[in-house]
Design a protein around this motif. Structure first.
Motif, PDB file in Angstrom:
ATOM      1  N   LYS A   1       0.855  -1.209   0.000  1.00 52.72           N
ATOM      2  CA  LYS A   1       0.000   0.000   0.000  1.00 52.72           C
ATOM      3  C   LYS A   1       0.884   1.249   0.000  1.00 52.72           C
ATOM      4  N   ARG A   2       1.909   1.221   0.847  1.00 51.85           N
ATOM      5  CA  ARG A   2       2.783   2.392   0.938  1.00 51.85           C
ATOM      6  C   ARG A   2       3.552   2.582  -0.369  1.00 51.85           C
ATOM      7  N   HIS A   3       4.128   1.491  -0.884  1.00 55.53           N
ATOM      8  CA  HIS A   3       4.984   1.564  -2.074  1.00 55.53           C
ATOM      9  C   HIS A   3       4.193   1.994  -3.311  1.00 55.53           C
ATOM     10  N   LEU A   4       2.970   1.445  -3.458  1.00 55.73           N
ATOM     11  CA  LEU A   4       2.174   1.742  -4.651  1.00 55.73           C
ATOM     12  C   LEU A   4       1.329   3.006  -4.487  1.00 55.73           C
ATOM     13  N   GLY A   5       1.156   3.441  -3.244  1.00 55.73           N
ATOM     14  CA  GLY A   5       0.347   4.644  -2.992  1.00 55.73           C
ATOM     15  C   GLY A   5      -1.136   4.409  -3.203  1.00 55.73           C
ATOM     16  N   ILE A   6      -1.587   3.178  -2.980  1.00 52.38           N
ATOM     17  CA  ILE A   6      -3.013   2.857  -3.136  1.00 52.38           C
ATOM     18  C   ILE A   6      -3.486   2.039  -1.947  1.00 52.38           C
ATOM     19  N   GLN A   7      -4.804   1.950  -1.816  1.00 54.32           N
ATOM     20  CA  GLN A   7      -5.432   1.183  -0.742  1.00 54.32           C
ATOM     21  C   GLN A   7      -6.070  -0.080  -1.314  1.00 54.32           C
ATOM     22  N   HIS A   8      -6.632  -0.882  -0.414  1.00 52.68           N
ATOM     23  CA  HIS A   8      -7.342  -2.110  -0.814  1.00 52.68           C
ATOM     24  C   HIS A   8      -8.377  -1.810  -1.918  1.00 52.68           C
ATOM     25  N   GLY A   9      -8.306  -2.569  -2.998  1.00 51.54           N
ATOM     26  CA  GLY A   9      -9.298  -2.433  -4.066  1.00 51.54           C
ATOM     27  C   GLY A   9      -8.969  -1.356  -5.078  1.00 51.54           C
ATOM     28  N   GLU A  10      -7.885  -0.628  -4.877  1.00 49.82           N
ATOM     29  CA  GLU A  10      -7.554   0.463  -5.802  1.00 49.82           C
ATOM     30  C   GLU A  10      -6.518   0.014  -6.833  1.00 49.82           C
ATOM     31  N   THR A  11      -6.402   0.816  -7.899  1.00 52.03           N
ATOM     32  CA  THR A  11      -5.507   0.492  -9.015  1.00 52.03           C
ATOM     33  C   THR A  11      -4.499   1.621  -9.209  1.00 52.03           C
ATOM     34  N   THR A  12      -3.258   1.254  -9.523  1.00 47.10           N
ATOM     35  CA  THR A  12      -2.241   2.281  -9.764  1.00 47.10           C
ATOM     36  C   THR A  12      -2.632   3.119 -10.988  1.00 47.10           C
ATOM     37  N   THR A  13      -2.150   4.357 -11.028  1.00 47.97           N
ATOM     38  CA  THR A  13      -2.591   5.275 -12.090  1.00 47.97           C
ATOM     39  C   THR A  13      -2.169   4.797 -13.481  1.00 47.97           C
ATOM     40  N   ASP A  14      -1.133   3.939 -13.562  1.00 49.51           N
ATOM     41  CA  ASP A  14      -0.742   3.418 -14.878  1.00 49.51           C
ATOM     42  C   ASP A  14      -1.607   2.225 -15.300  1.00 49.51           C
ATOM     43  N   GLY A  15      -2.569   1.847 -14.467  1.00 52.36           N
ATOM     44  CA  GLY A  15      -3.474   0.747 -14.815  1.00 52.36           C
ATOM     45  C   GLY A  15      -2.826  -0.624 -14.720  1.00 52.36           C
ATOM     46  N   ALA A  16      -1.644  -0.719 -14.120  1.00 55.37           N
ATOM     47  CA  ALA A  16      -0.930  -2.002 -14.116  1.00 55.37           C
ATOM     48  C   ALA A  16      -1.350  -2.910 -12.964  1.00 55.37           C
ATOM     49  N   VAL A  17      -1.515  -2.340 -11.773  1.00 56.83           N
ATOM     50  CA  VAL A  17      -1.712  -3.184 -10.585  1.00 56.83           C
ATOM     51  C   VAL A  17      -2.951  -2.766  -9.806  1.00 56.83           C
ATOM     52  N   THR A  18      -3.794  -3.740  -9.513  1.00 57.80           N
ATOM     53  CA  THR A  18      -4.885  -3.566  -8.557  1.00 57.80           C
ATOM     54  C   THR A  18      -4.513  -4.368  -7.317  1.00 57.80           C
ATOM     55  N   LEU A  19      -4.557  -3.722  -6.170  1.00 56.32           N
ATOM     56  CA  LEU A  19      -4.107  -4.355  -4.927  1.00 56.32           C
ATOM     57  C   LEU A  19      -5.308  -4.710  -4.053  1.00 56.32           C
ATOM     58  N   GLU A  20      -5.290  -5.925  -3.522  1.00 50.28           N
ATOM     59  CA  GLU A  20      -6.342  -6.322  -2.568  1.00 50.28           C
ATOM     60  C   GLU A  20      -5.737  -7.217  -1.508  1.00 50.28           C
ATOM     61  N   HIS A  21      -6.297  -7.194  -0.292  1.00 51.06           N
ATOM     62  CA  HIS A  21      -5.971  -8.276   0.621  1.00 51.06           C
ATOM     63  C   HIS A  21      -7.009  -9.357   0.402  1.00 51.06           C
ATOM     64  N   ILE A  22      -6.553 -10.604   0.439  1.00 52.88           N
ATOM     65  CA  ILE A  22      -7.436 -11.722   0.115  1.00 52.88           C
ATOM     66  C   ILE A  22      -7.453 -12.722   1.267  1.00 52.88           C
ATOM     67  N   GLU A  23      -8.440 -13.586   1.204  1.00 52.14           N
ATOM     68  CA  GLU A  23      -8.570 -14.627   2.232  1.00 52.14           C
ATOM     69  C   GLU A  23      -7.714 -15.838   1.845  1.00 52.14           C
ATOM     70  N   CYS A  24      -7.690 -16.823   2.747  1.00 47.59           N
ATOM     71  CA  CYS A  24      -6.861 -18.013   2.552  1.00 47.59           C
ATOM     72  C   CYS A  24      -7.174 -18.696   1.222  1.00 47.59           C
ATOM     73  N   ASN A  25      -6.125 -18.977   0.463  1.00 46.42           N
ATOM     74  CA  ASN A  25      -6.283 -19.689  -0.803  1.00 46.42           C
ATOM     75  C   ASN A  25      -5.635 -21.066  -0.743  1.00 46.42           C
ATOM     76  N   ALA A  26      -5.601 -21.638   0.455  1.00 46.91           N
ATOM     77  CA  ALA A  26      -5.137 -23.014   0.646  1.00 46.91           C
ATOM     78  C   ALA A  26      -3.692 -23.214   0.217  1.00 46.91           C
ATOM     79  N   ALA A  27      -2.871 -22.210   0.430  1.00 50.04           N
ATOM     80  CA  ALA A  27      -1.431 -22.354   0.184  1.00 50.04           C
ATOM     81  C   ALA A  27      -0.684 -22.018   1.464  1.00 50.04           C
ATOM     82  N   CYS A  28      -1.289 -22.361   2.594  1.00 46.32           N
ATOM     83  CA  CYS A  28      -0.721 -21.973   3.897  1.00 46.32           C
ATOM     84  C   CYS A  28       0.666 -22.563   4.107  1.00 46.32           C
TER      85      CYS A  28
END
Ligand code: FES
Length: 231
Positions: free
Chosen positions: A115-142
């Motif tokens: 969040k700090r590095h990209l300057g965005i919050q959960h669910g937001e996308t970087t201004t260049d349209g490259a990355v959307t950041l989210e926190h996600i739940e367990c995907n069974a790769a614990c």
């Protein structure tokens, strides 16, 4: 809030005719795989997500029309599963697992750092349209905690530094390959087509291997089975 209200109250714009016609053919090929048309709803939602990078009102209307469902029924399903996004998505959906095990192993720090590095919050996308950041739940790769997923492919045993390097490489347009995949990552929209059931023609797509931690768990289960469950 205003944007959400607008999306809810504005009639969706239909797909251009050529897009609608192509999707109709592709939707039929999916629907034909199921005994009941409504059973094809999940892959059809991925199909429409591949067009705009999210499940838009237009996509919901298309699925309803193809499957003989109401738009309310399609909306109910599309809002239940977190893999269907309701807002435009960048080329790379970066999900940081912050469920219990990943969180205690460093997932919370990774998410905070991205969040700090990209300057965005959960669910937001970087201004260049490259990355959307989210926190996600367990995907069974614990067993590889903490994990980061990019377009639903795993990056194991991450650190804030490695996750930062990962998103930087994605934003520079470099070819990136997931931890246990033989194929380079494709974009979010291309991934949605694969999830709709179309063939994965990326070189190396079928060359992925299970990792050492997964195999250790398998060996342990087999040993327990052979010894009659005695430990
Ligand atoms: S807690 Fe992160 S994959 Fe299970």
């Amino acid at each position: 809030m205003t944007e959400v209200l607008l999306r809810l109250t504005t009639r969706p714009v239909p797909y251009p005719k050529e897009v609608h016609d192509r999707l109709e053919v592709e939707a039929k090929s999916i629907i034909d795989c199921y005994p009941q048309p409504r059973s094809a709803l999940l892959p059809l939602l991925h199909l429409v997500q591949s067009v705009e990078g999210y499940v838009s009102g237009t996509g919901i209307g298309f699925c309803a029309e193809q499957l003989g469902l109401t738009e309310a029924e399609v909306t109910a399903v599309s809002t239940f599963y977190s893999m269907y996004r309701r807002t435009p998505t960048g080329d790379y959906h970066v999900g940081v697992c912050t469920n219990t095990l990943c969180a205690v192993m460093g997932g919370d720090e990774i998410f905070a750092e991205l969040k700090r590095h990209l300057g965005i919050q959960h669910g937001e996308t970087t201004t260049d349209g490259a990355v959307t950041l989210e926190h996600i739940e367990c995907n069974a790769a614990c067993d590889y905690a903490p994990v980061v997923m990019v377009n639903w492919e795993f990056f194991d045993n991450q650190t804030p530094e490695s996750a930062r390097a990962l998103v930087d490489a994605l934003r520079r347009g470099e070819q990136v390959t997931a931890a246990r995949s033989g194929a380079p990552l494709c974009t979010f929209r291309e991934t949605a087509r694969l999830l709709a059931g179309f063939p994965d023609e990326r070189p190396g797509a079928n060359d992925g291997e299970p990792g050492a931690a997964t195999l250790a768990g398998l060996r342990s289960a087999r040993d327990a089975d052979e010894s009659g469950g005695a430990q």
